[in-house]
Design a protein around this motif. Structure first.
Motif, PDB file in Angstrom:
ATOM      1  N   ALA A  69     -21.669  56.202 119.587  1.00 38.58           N
ATOM      2  CA  ALA A  69     -21.396  55.387 120.781  1.00 38.58           C
ATOM      3  C   ALA A  69     -22.349  55.755 121.915  1.00 38.58           C
ATOM      4  O   ALA A  69     -22.855  54.874 122.621  1.00 38.58           O
ATOM      5  N   ARG A  70     -22.596  57.046 122.103  1.00 38.27           N
ATOM      6  CA  ARG A  70     -23.502  57.464 123.181  1.00 38.27           C
ATOM      7  C   ARG A  70     -24.929  57.010 122.915  1.00 38.27           C
ATOM      8  O   ARG A  70     -25.630  56.547 123.833  1.00 38.27           O
ATOM      9  N   ASP A  71     -25.391  57.132 121.663  1.00 39.65           N
ATOM     10  CA  ASP A  71     -26.764  56.731 121.334  1.00 39.65           C
ATOM     11  C   ASP A  71     -26.963  55.232 121.535  1.00 39.65           C
ATOM     12  O   ASP A  71     -27.992  54.795 122.071  1.00 39.65           O
ATOM     13  N   LEU A  72     -25.981  54.441 121.102  1.00 41.62           N
ATOM     14  CA  LEU A  72     -26.079  53.004 121.302  1.00 41.62           C
ATOM     15  C   LEU A  72     -26.020  52.674 122.793  1.00 41.62           C
ATOM     16  O   LEU A  72     -26.747  51.801 123.276  1.00 41.62           O
ATOM     17  N   GLY A  73     -25.178  53.399 123.523  1.00 44.67           N
ATOM     18  CA  GLY A  73     -25.085  53.184 124.964  1.00 44.67           C
ATOM     19  C   GLY A  73     -26.391  53.458 125.671  1.00 44.67           C
ATOM     20  O   GLY A  73     -26.787  52.720 126.590  1.00 44.67           O
ATOM     21  N   GLU A  74     -27.098  54.515 125.270  1.00 42.14           N
ATOM     22  CA  GLU A  74     -28.391  54.822 125.884  1.00 42.14           C
ATOM     23  C   GLU A  74     -29.395  53.695 125.635  1.00 42.14           C
ATOM     24  O   GLU A  74     -30.177  53.338 126.526  1.00 42.14           O
ATOM     25  N   ALA A  75     -29.366  53.141 124.422  1.00 39.26           N
ATOM     26  CA  ALA A  75     -30.298  52.055 124.115  1.00 39.26           C
ATOM     27  C   ALA A  75     -29.980  50.806 124.928  1.00 39.26           C
ATOM     28  O   ALA A  75     -30.887  50.115 125.405  1.00 39.26           O
ATOM     29  N   LEU A  76     -28.690  50.512 125.110  1.00 36.45           N
ATOM     30  CA  LEU A  76     -28.311  49.315 125.848  1.00 36.45           C
ATOM     31  C   LEU A  76     -28.543  49.473 127.346  1.00 36.45           C
ATOM     32  O   LEU A  76     -28.852  48.500 128.043  1.00 36.45           O
ATOM     33  N   ARG A 229     -21.075  55.120 105.801  1.00 37.82           N
ATOM     34  CA  ARG A 229     -21.354  56.542 105.645  1.00 37.82           C
ATOM     35  C   ARG A 229     -22.016  57.145 106.882  1.00 37.82           C
ATOM     36  O   ARG A 229     -22.804  56.499 107.558  1.00 37.82           O
ATOM     37  N   GLU A 230     -21.680  58.420 107.124  1.00 41.22           N
ATOM     38  CA  GLU A 230     -22.414  59.231 108.087  1.00 41.22           C
ATOM     39  C   GLU A 230     -23.480  60.009 107.333  1.00 41.22           C
ATOM     40  O   GLU A 230     -23.401  60.195 106.112  1.00 41.22           O
ATOM     41  N   ASP A 231     -24.489  60.487 108.053  1.00 32.90           N
ATOM     42  CA  ASP A 231     -25.560  61.210 107.387  1.00 32.90           C
ATOM     43  C   ASP A 231     -25.977  62.405 108.229  1.00 32.90           C
ATOM     44  O   ASP A 231     -26.291  62.259 109.424  1.00 32.90           O
ATOM     45  N   GLU A 232     -25.994  63.570 107.604  1.00 33.83           N
ATOM     46  CA  GLU A 232     -26.320  64.812 108.302  1.00 33.83           C
ATOM     47  C   GLU A 232     -27.765  64.809 108.784  1.00 33.83           C
ATOM     48  O   GLU A 232     -28.069  65.286 109.885  1.00 33.83           O
ATOM     49  N   GLN A 233     -28.650  64.267 107.983  1.00 31.23           N
ATOM     50  CA  GLN A 233     -30.063  64.247 108.366  1.00 31.23           C
ATOM     51  C   GLN A 233     -30.311  63.313 109.552  1.00 31.23           C
ATOM     52  O   GLN A 233     -31.055  63.641 110.479  1.00 31.23           O
ATOM     53  N   LEU A 234     -29.662  62.147 109.549  1.00 37.92           N
ATOM     54  CA  LEU A 234     -29.839  61.194 110.636  1.00 37.92           C
ATOM     55  C   LEU A 234     -29.008  61.551 111.858  1.00 37.92           C
ATOM     56  O   LEU A 234     -29.276  61.050 112.963  1.00 37.92           O
ATOM     57  N   GLN A 235     -27.959  62.376 111.660  1.00 36.68           N
ATOM     58  CA  GLN A 235     -27.053  62.753 112.747  1.00 36.68           C
ATOM     59  C   GLN A 235     -26.376  61.519 113.363  1.00 36.68           C
ATOM     60  O   GLN A 235     -26.145  61.448 114.562  1.00 36.68           O
ATOM     61  N   ASN A 236     -26.053  60.558 112.510  1.00 33.88           N
ATOM     62  CA  ASN A 236     -25.425  59.317 112.950  1.00 33.88           C
ATOM     63  C   ASN A 236     -24.726  58.632 111.777  1.00 33.88           C
ATOM     64  O   ASN A 236     -24.984  58.969 110.609  1.00 33.88           O
ATOM     65  N   ASP A 237     -23.904  57.679 112.105  1.00 34.29           N
ATOM     66  CA  ASP A 237     -23.536  56.656 111.136  1.00 34.29           C
ATOM     67  C   ASP A 237     -24.836  55.969 110.718  1.00 34.29           C
ATOM     68  O   ASP A 237     -25.682  55.640 111.565  1.00 34.29           O
ATOM     69  N   ILE A 238     -25.021  55.748 109.412  1.00 36.00           N
ATOM     70  CA  ILE A 238     -26.319  55.276 108.924  1.00 36.00           C
ATOM     71  C   ILE A 238     -26.672  53.913 109.522  1.00 36.00           C
ATOM     72  O   ILE A 238     -27.782  53.708 110.019  1.00 36.00           O
ATOM     73  N   TYR A 239     -25.750  52.978 109.472  1.00 36.82           N
ATOM     74  CA  TYR A 239     -26.014  51.641 110.005  1.00 36.82           C
ATOM     75  C   TYR A 239     -26.301  51.701 111.503  1.00 36.82           C
ATOM     76  O   TYR A 239     -27.239  51.060 111.987  1.00 36.82           O
ATOM     77  N   THR A 240     -25.507  52.484 112.247  1.00 36.23           N
ATOM     78  CA  THR A 240     -25.706  52.581 113.691  1.00 36.23           C
ATOM     79  C   THR A 240     -27.081  53.171 114.006  1.00 36.23           C
ATOM     80  O   THR A 240     -27.761  52.726 114.942  1.00 36.23           O
ATOM     81  N   HIS A 241     -27.497  54.168 113.225  1.00 38.85           N
ATOM     82  CA  HIS A 241     -28.819  54.773 113.451  1.00 38.85           C
ATOM     83  C   HIS A 241     -29.915  53.719 113.387  1.00 38.85           C
ATOM     84  O   HIS A 241     -30.782  53.646 114.277  1.00 38.85           O
ATOM     85  N   PHE A 242     -29.892  52.896 112.354  1.00 42.49           N
ATOM     86  CA  PHE A 242     -30.956  51.898 112.205  1.00 42.49           C
ATOM     87  C   PHE A 242     -30.765  50.726 113.168  1.00 42.49           C
ATOM     88  O   PHE A 242     -31.755  50.079 113.550  1.00 42.49           O
ATOM     89  N   LEU A 243     -29.531  50.447 113.585  1.00 44.21           N
ATOM     90  CA  LEU A 243     -29.303  49.424 114.597  1.00 44.21           C
ATOM     91  C   LEU A 243     -29.961  49.834 115.915  1.00 44.21           C
ATOM     92  O   LEU A 243     -30.657  49.031 116.558  1.00 44.21           O
ATOM     93  N   VAL A 244     -29.762  51.102 116.316  1.00 45.88           N
ATOM     94  CA  VAL A 244     -30.393  51.610 117.538  1.00 45.88           C
ATOM     95  C   VAL A 244     -31.913  51.613 117.383  1.00 45.88           C
ATOM     96  O   VAL A 244     -32.644  51.260 118.313  1.00 45.88           O
TER      97      VAL A 244
END
Length: 546
Positions: A69-76, A229-244
């Motif tokens: 949520a914070r990462d998406l918020g920063e992008a928006l 899924r969450e991912d340790e390497q991406l440090q995010n929900d996978i879909y949310t990471h690529f959405l941001v």
């Protein structure tokens, strides 16, 4: 922003006050055009919810929803990307209870009050399935206070979330669900539900992705029955990471300088699918964004490349080819070079569409529209059926059920892509027996109807289609009595509004079976008194498409 609008309204009202003794008049408002434009310009709001911890220990804690949520918020909020006016992020335990989330949605409805405001609602959390009070299997968002032993009573039903989303005034709204319900990944299921799903054959349940209201977008991090899924390497929900990541500019498919909701989703969908080796397939339900896309990041600075896209469920799995080259698998879209292009939709050996299309810069074309244009869109049917009053008394005393034959002509897509225009003509004649008291009286009759309707395509799958819509018809009835003691003729002409429903089944490329029923309200004179009566007709026949 709302307070500024109210302040300007107050200034305008005060400006209309005139000195004592004057009869009133308009006073020039001392506000610049820039201030007025700012007050009435559409604004951009986001409500982002990340639920990582839960009061009930049955729900395992998640690692990254709050960060999602914070990462998406920063992008928006970034002025170089989303430039949103207001971004509210809820991640604490007290902020993410069911009641707190519903209260935040109600507040958002008050704040985002403009029809052209852009609104993003995002959830990263556990998802689950449970039976509601009626025994129906429903999807639920697991809030921080949800109890595993009482999911329907404590979690937030997706149906309720959908209703809250639909009540937003904005016509440009996006709901993102980074949740799942499959029993793995970001989901837990009660044992009895897990056992029930394991016993079902694949495809038993219709895909229950929440239906979007008009001009809105619902994005889901996974398809029905899959894990988000969450991912340790991406440090995010996978879909949310690529959405941001897509909002950072990489999702700008057509190169116009802005990233729309569909572009960001398609970018995240492709990256998520590749990253998970096909185990997670984000999905979308999208309506009416083609002509006026919802911009989430950047600003349109130039005409982009033409885009071809589709999110229609019946086109899922088809491959889009342009000039013989495979561009993408649907749902989704692709940007192409302007000019005259050969557009194809294929699935295995099936070729649904092959058409030459002129594509201009900045143009966005829904492939479903091209499919409809390429197929026969007119149908002429020879039909036969029955006309009858709805109530028994009118059938006994006015006119029994009568046979009629006729023609029906339908123009598919004449009004809108799924809205047709249909004209029908029917006529009948014959002899019947009419009950008058205890006697049976013979009479002859003639009837003629001319109707027009606007049937909407409710369902289309394979060879079967289902339509329904309003209908208006002119109806002429005549009956003649020819008895030894009495000879008389009666006729009546009336215009009747009503509803119609029809179904079609394609027997071949050009031939279809058609069935139609209508219910009309008819005004007739009976013994000198006017009455409103129900009148129904049913027809069946064979149609030729051309």
């Amino acid at each position: 922003m709302t307070q500024f609008r109210l302040a300007l309204l107050g200034i305008a009202l005060l400006a209309c006050q005139t000195p004592a003794g004057e009869k009133g008049g308009l006073v020039r408002l001392q506000a610049s055009e820039a201030e007025l434009a700012k007050a009435y310009a559409p604004h951009r709001f986001a409500l982002l919810v990340g639920i990582s911890t839960f009061s009930d220990s049955h729900w395992r804690d998640l690692r990254f929803p709050a960060k999602d949520a914070r990462d998406l918020g920063e992008a928006l909020q970034d002025v170089a990307r989303g430039h949103f006016d207001q971004v509210r992020t809820l991640t604490g335990a007290e902020q993410t209870t069911r009641e707190a989330i519903l209260a935040a949605l109600h507040e958002l409805r008050k704040t985002a009050s403009g029809p052209d405001d852009v609104v993003v609602v995002y959830f990263s959390a556990h998802g689950t399935l449970a039976r509601d009070g009626r025994g129906e299997l429903q999807r639920y968002l697991v809030t921080s206070d949800a109890r595993f032993a009482d999911i329907p009573g404590t979690a937030l039903a997706m149906e309720q979330l959908k209703q809250e989303f639909e009540q937003l005034t904005s016509r440009r709204r996006v709901l993102v669900l980074a949740t799942c319900h499959s029993g793995s990944g970001k989901s837990l299921l009660p044992d009895e539900v897990t056992a029930e799903l394991a016993s079902l054959k694949s495809g038993f349940y219709a895909r229950p992705l929440e239906e979007a209201s008009r001009a809105s977008v619902v994005l889901s991090a996974s398809d029905w029955g899959e894990a988000a899924r969450e991912d340790e390497q991406l440090q995010n929900d996978i879909y949310t990471h690529f959405l941001v990541e897509g909002l950072g500019g990489q999702g700008d498919r057509n190169g116009d300088g802005a990233v729309s909701a569909t572009e960001a989703h398609d970018y995240a969908r492709r990256r998520t699918y590749a990253y998970t080796g096909g185990r997670q397939r984000p999905s979308a339900e999208i309506l009416e964004v083609g002509a006026d896309p919802i911009i989430l990041s950047g600003q349109v600075s130039q005409l982009g490349h033409p885009e071809l896209y589709s999110y229609a469920a019946h086109l899922d799995g088809f491959t889009l080819k342009v000039d013989g080259e495979s561009r993408t698998e649907l749902p989704g879209g692709a940007a192409v070079t302007p000019g005259r292009r050969t557009v194809e939709l294929t699935k295995g050996d099936q070729v649904l569409l092959k058409s030459d299309v002129d594509l201009a810069a900045g143009e966005r074309i829904d492939l479903e529209t091209l499919v409809m244009r390429s197929q026969p869109h007119r149908s002429l049917s020879l039909v036969g059926g029955m006309l009858s009053f709805v109530d028994q008394k009118s059938r006994s005393e006015l006119l029994p059920a009568t046979f009629c034959g006729g023609l029906s002509l339908r123009f598919d897509g004449a009004i809108a892509p799924r809205l047709a225009l249909q004209l029908d003509l029917g006529a009948g004649a014959g002899r019947q027996m009419l009950r008058l008291g205890s006697d049976q009286v013979p009479f002859s009759y003639r009837d003629l109807s001319l109707g027009a309707s606007a049937p909407y395509t409710l369902f289309s799958r394979g060879a079967f289609t289902l339509h329904a819509g309003p209908r208006v018809a002119a109806l002429w009835l005549q009956r003649s009595f020819d008895l030894d003691a009495f000879r008389s003729g009666q006729s009546y002409l009336t215009v009747s509004p009503g509803l119609t429903a029809s179904a079609g089944y394609a027997l071949a490329e050009r031939l279809e079976l058609t069935v139609q029923a209508s219910l009309m309200l008819t005004y007739v004179m009976v013994d000198g008194a006017g009455q409103v009566l129900g009148f129904t007709g049913t027809w069946a026949g064979m149609g030729y498409r051309f």
